[in-house]
Design an enzyme around this catalytic site. Structure first.
Site, PDB file in Angstrom:
ATOM      1  N   ARG A 173      20.366  26.155  28.352  1.00 23.19           N
ATOM      2  CA  ARG A 173      20.042  26.125  29.644  1.00 23.19           C
ATOM      3  C   ARG A 173      19.744  24.443  29.963  1.00 23.19           C
ATOM      4  O   ARG A 173      18.940  23.954  29.597  1.00 23.19           O
ATOM      5  CB  ARG A 173      18.771  26.829  29.947  1.00 23.19           C
ATOM      6  CG  ARG A 173      18.235  26.434  31.501  1.00 23.19           C
ATOM      7  CD  ARG A 173      17.447  27.563  32.236  1.00 23.19           C
ATOM      8  NE  ARG A 173      16.103  27.300  31.543  1.00 23.19           N
ATOM      9  CZ  ARG A 173      14.932  28.105  31.945  1.00 23.19           C
ATOM     10  NH1 ARG A 173      15.079  28.887  33.195  1.00 23.19           N
ATOM     11  NH2 ARG A 173      13.729  28.086  31.221  1.00 23.19           N
ATOM     12  N   ASP A 455       4.960  27.868  31.320  1.00 28.19           N
ATOM     13  CA  ASP A 455       5.940  26.819  31.389  1.00 28.19           C
ATOM     14  C   ASP A 455       6.221  26.344  32.892  1.00 28.19           C
ATOM     15  O   ASP A 455       5.260  26.782  33.635  1.00 28.19           O
ATOM     16  CB  ASP A 455       7.473  27.375  31.031  1.00 28.19           C
ATOM     17  CG  ASP A 455       8.369  28.248  32.016  1.00 28.19           C
ATOM     18  OD1 ASP A 455       7.341  28.481  32.911  1.00 28.19           O
ATOM     19  OD2 ASP A 455       9.136  28.841  31.401  1.00 28.19           O
TER      20      ASP A 455
END
Length: 536
Positions: A173, A455
């Site tokens: 990613r 996160d």
């Protein structure tokens, strides 16, 4: 370090005075060879202006929503939705994706995740990786070695981590279109972080991956429109042509994690159809996007973060639309993240949470998803059992195509009445934000806090709620209105609680960043952009 890829001859001419790259003095810097820099410069020169145009479109959409315009499916793409196209066939090693594990692209995490028994590992250069220059270069170095199966990690306790024989399929990613990479400046402005991440990884590893029987696979985050997907597709075609790799070699799964993208899922698949591997229900960022896009609306005030679940009608409608879109077009539909982190010191908490994860993954499998995400290796078997129970020996269940009612997309935008907000919920958001930002500033982008893997996406929900609750002066369940004074009092207490675990200047800076995010009159688009200037 191994000899990096220098055999690829770029046809792009460059001048060194156009590009300045920060030095760091680490092994991975050898990846930024002259040929690699030329490739990065070519990507920037050809595509950065279009990236900026798309950024302006985001601002224009936000302004229209603030004026009362409603989100809807684009009229100009109706013919795409009404024709029978399908995405490219799925590569063999992406056919079965029942369980995918995600985590930052760091050596120990990469080794453990690839060895974990999951079908896929998404190595993250975005939400769970703090973008210090050391981390970004270290990630590329670790991924280079992982592709060649030479990655090792030696822990401070002397434990050695090595790659095994049967590894998960590696998917990367890169960072989103909105993020800059300040350590690479071209013609006086920072390079797109996403183009940098993609460019370095693809330049060095694409041919090696193909020769090993796999391919350059990506997860694409934070898109808001099919025009942004079109840009990625053009980047893919250019990169493949430049390195003389056949078009269609790349495969990309798009995270549908913004509310505008939810109205353009078919168009996004269509733009990437030669390179598409499916869509993913990026549910944490999706919730954040919902708050962000309607932060001004007093009829869109969310309750405590933990009270918004996948059983909420608007989240259920989002999942059904994603599955229907993917399966109608021959693409994989991947479910959302289980963020729980097992705690061996609190077996009762872990037992309850594992039951919740089991229920969540059972629900996803029954809805029609082809796979799901977990954040911890101990959750892999829990998720796999639920998908095996539903799919048996089948790699996926693309034959399951939900029937959507004509008004289905109207259900994606709910009305939230601002109830269910507690002082404990406020306190939790404040504490999580200060602690997460402190870790992020210190170079750690994924942190277990209160048994959840936090996160940037989950922290964004918490801080955006604080702004929204303060801005609209919501009434808490305890009776008082949430004000700046209450926020500042809680922030002071939470900062003092955390002071012993962080350097003083880091925790003070984290508190100052959160203060600005919560108390500013203007809603900030991304905390990671506001905090980025303080990273080395």
């Amino acid at each position: 370090m191994e000899n990096v890829s220098t055999e690829i001859e770029s046809t792009i001419q460059t001048t060194t005075d156009r590009m300045q790259i920060a030095t760091i003095g680490c092994e991975g810097e050898a990846l930024l060879s002259t040929s690699c820099r030329e490739f990065l410069l070519a990507l920037h020169t050809k595509f950065d202006e279009r990236r900026l145009q798309n950024s302006r479109r985001r601002v224009e959409l936000a302004a229209r929503l603030a004026r009362g315009e409603k989100l809807s499916r684009p009229l100009e793409t109706e013919s795409i939705r009404n024709t029978g196209w399908r995405v490219a066939s799925t590569p063999r090693d992406l056919e079965k994706r029942h369980v995918e594990i995600t985590g930052p692209a760091e050596p120990k995490m990469i080794i453990n995740a690839l060895n974990s028994g999951a079908n896929v590992f998404m190595a993250d250069c975005e939400d769970s990786l703090s973008p210090t220059w050391q981390n970004i270069i270290g990630a590329q170095d670790a991924l280079y070695k992982a592709v060649r199966r030479t990655l090792e990690f030696h822990g401070p306790n002397g434990k050695e981590y090595l790659l095994g024989e049967n590894l998960a399929t590696l998917v990367i990613r890169p960072r989103g279109w909105h993020l800059p990479e300040k350590h690479v400046v071209i013609d006086g402005r920072p390079m797109s972080a996403g183009l940098f991440d993609f460019g370095v990884y693809f330049f060095h590893n694409a041919r090696e991956l193909v020769e090993r029987g796999t391919g350059p696979y990506f997860y694409l985050p934070k898109m808001e429109s099919y025009m942004e997907a079109r840009l990625w597709n053009d980047v893919f075609n250019f990169a493949q042509d430049e390195l003389r790799i056949p078009r269609g070699t790349i495969r990309a799964t798009v995270l549908i994690e913004t509310i505008p993208a939810a109205f353009q899922m078919e168009e996004i698949l269509y733009e990437l159809r030669e390179h598409s591997a499916g869509l993913n229900a990026g549910r944490w960022d999706y919730m954040f996007s919902m708050i962000k896009k309607f932060h001004f609306d007093s009829n869109m005030i969310f309750p405590d973060r933990g009270k918004v679940t996948m059983r909420s009608p608007f989240m259920k409608a989002y999942c059904e639309a994603l599955i229907e879109t993917c399966h109608k077009r021959g693409a994989h539909a991947i479910g959302g993240m289980a963020a729980f982190v097992p705690n061996r010191h609190e077996p009762e908490v872990t037992e309850i949470a594992l039951a919740q994860v089991k229920e969540d993954k059972s629900r996803e499998a029954k809805m029609g998803f082809d796979g799901t995400w977990v954040a911890h290796p101990d959750l892999i078997d829990v998720a796999r059992k639920e998908f095996n129970a539903r799919l048996g020996s089948m790699a996926h269940q693309k034959s399951v195509v939900p029937t959507l009612e004509s008004d289905h997309y109207e259900k994606l935008v709910p009305t939230m009445n601002g109830t269910g907000i507690t002082l404990d919920g406020v306190r939790l958001n404040v504490g999580v934000c200060i602690e997460y930002i402190a870790y992020w500033l210190a170079g750690t982008g994924a942190v277990a806090i209160h048994n959840l893997m936090e996160d940037a996406a989950t922290a964004e929900i918490a801080r955006s709620q604080l702004w929204q609750w303060r801005h609209h002066r919501v009434r808490l369940e305890s009776g008082e209105f949430f004000t700046a004074d209450i926020y500042e009092s809680l922030a002071q207490v939470e900062m003092l609680k955390l002071a012993g675990n962080h350097k003083r200047d880091t925790i003070v800076r984290a508190r100052a960043i959160l203060d600005e995010l919560v108390l500013s009159h203007k809603f900030s688009s991304f905390l990671t952009i506001d905090a980025y200037p303080y990273l080395k």
